[in-house]
Design a protein around this motif. Structure first.
Motif, PDB file in Angstrom:
ATOM      1  N   MET A  38      68.331  61.200  35.091  1.00 55.46           N
ATOM      2  CA  MET A  38      67.485  60.663  36.161  1.00 55.46           C
ATOM      3  C   MET A  38      67.423  59.132  36.095  1.00 55.46           C
ATOM      4  O   MET A  38      66.389  58.508  36.307  1.00 55.46           O
ATOM      5  N   ASN A  39      68.583  58.532  35.781  1.00 54.20           N
ATOM      6  CA  ASN A  39      68.756  57.077  35.732  1.00 54.20           C
ATOM      7  C   ASN A  39      69.994  56.729  36.572  1.00 54.20           C
ATOM      8  O   ASN A  39      70.851  57.580  36.761  1.00 54.20           O
ATOM      9  N   LYS A  99      71.859  50.187  39.590  1.00 55.01           N
ATOM     10  CA  LYS A  99      73.033  50.893  40.099  1.00 55.01           C
ATOM     11  C   LYS A  99      74.180  49.919  40.345  1.00 55.01           C
ATOM     12  O   LYS A  99      75.330  50.166  39.944  1.00 55.01           O
ATOM     13  N   ARG A 100      73.883  48.803  40.990  1.00 52.70           N
ATOM     14  CA  ARG A 100      74.922  47.808  41.288  1.00 52.70           C
ATOM     15  C   ARG A 100      75.524  47.237  40.005  1.00 52.70           C
ATOM     16  O   ARG A 100      76.736  47.010  39.921  1.00 52.70           O
ATOM     17  N   LEU A 159      81.770  49.114  35.593  1.00 55.86           N
ATOM     18  CA  LEU A 159      82.839  50.123  35.595  1.00 55.86           C
ATOM     19  C   LEU A 159      84.050  49.655  36.398  1.00 55.86           C
ATOM     20  O   LEU A 159      85.200  49.876  36.003  1.00 55.86           O
ATOM     21  N   ASN A 160      83.811  49.008  37.509  1.00 61.13           N
ATOM     22  CA  ASN A 160      84.915  48.548  38.356  1.00 61.13           C
ATOM     23  C   ASN A 160      85.739  47.457  37.693  1.00 61.13           C
ATOM     24  O   ASN A 160      86.939  47.330  37.946  1.00 61.13           O
ATOM     25  N   LEU A 180      77.899  55.715  45.424  1.00 58.46           N
ATOM     26  CA  LEU A 180      78.761  55.468  44.272  1.00 58.46           C
ATOM     27  C   LEU A 180      80.192  55.906  44.541  1.00 58.46           C
ATOM     28  O   LEU A 180      81.144  55.234  44.130  1.00 58.46           O
ATOM     29  N   LYS A 181      80.362  57.025  45.222  1.00 59.61           N
ATOM     30  CA  LYS A 181      81.713  57.483  45.556  1.00 59.61           C
ATOM     31  C   LYS A 181      82.464  56.418  46.348  1.00 59.61           C
ATOM     32  O   LYS A 181      83.663  56.201  46.139  1.00 59.61           O
TER      33      LYS A 181
END
Length: 251
Positions: A13-14, A21-22, A28-29, A51-52
């Motif tokens: 739940m995070n 999130k950004r 990751l990117n 996110l997708k």
């Protein structure tokens, strides 16, 4: 053919804010990720679609749960059909938190697994024992009992779309981790059960991953075990060390 290494990140739940999130997406990117590893992250459902679209294409997204009905009056649930329509490829089912906190039985998990596969999803299927069961020498017995309803519910061909995540409950979020020998034994026993209950081909080809306080410090040793085909990472998937875990097979 060798089994493709698989690393999943269960955000649970995070994160709790758009800013967090950004930051995760950016990290990751921009990361140097081993291209031979299948990487899947499971954010809260509210973040699945953004996110997708924001993540680099090599990283897949997964739902953390779904219901077994395609549609209907089931307030608060997400159906396999909705996930497929949204082009979400994976769903986590049977996580110990769903089993303990939300009282999901192995039979319900099997029903969900069957519905998810029929809809076209791939499944990360979680199994694992409590500390009491581990200390009583019942690990293999518990895992087999959790897997048997799934074996009864799905076809041999369906196993090509199932990743089994062995997650000892006593090691999830506790800082405790199974030793590499303990993980290897549990995975080998699970593979032996699949050979007997389904087929030797399914046992050989099914990826069995480990989850339970996986960190950058312990992932290298765990990854060397012959029956450990990757990880399902909890808290560490929200930290920079997640990239090190993804790259744990690199020399």
């Amino acid at each position: 053919m060798p089994r493709q290494f698989f690393v999943g990140g269960n955000f649970k739940m995070n994160p709790v804010s758009q800013e967090q999130k950004r930051a995760l997406v950016k990290a990751l990117n921009e990361a140097d990720i081993d291209p031979s590893v299948e990487v899947v992250i499971a954010p809260p459902s509210i973040y699945l679609l953004p996110l997708k679209d924001l993540l680099r294409k090599e990283i897949k997204v997964s739902a953390q749960n779904c219901y077994f009905k395609a549609n209907g009056a089931f307030t608060g649930e997400i159906s396999p059909a909705q996930l497929v329509d949204a082009e979400i490829p994976y769903v986590i089912l049977g996580h110990s938190e769903r089993r303990t906190l939300f009282h999901e039985t192995s039979e319900l998990v099997a029903q969900k697994t069957k519905s998810a596969l029929e809809a076209g999803l791939s499944v990360i299927l979680c199994v694992g024992e409590t500390l009491e069961e581990r200390e009583s020498g019942k690990t293999a017995q518990v895992v087999e009992a959790q897997l048997k309803p799934v074996v009864a519910a799905v076809s041999e061909q369906d196993w090509a779309k199932i990743v089994v995540a062995y997650e000892p409950v006593w090691a999830i979020g506790t800082g405790k981790v199974a030793t590499s020998a303990q993980a290897q034994q549990a995975h080998a026993d699970t593979r032996k059960f699949l050979a007997q209950a389904v087929s030797s081909a399914v046992a050989e080809n099914t990826r069995i991953i480990y989850g339970g306080s996986v960190t950058a410090a312990n992932c290298k040793e765990l990854s060397t075990q012959p029956d450990v085909d990757g990880f399902l990472v909890g808290g560490a998937s929200l930290k920079p060390e997640f990239v090190q875990i993804i790259n744990s097979k690199r020399a």
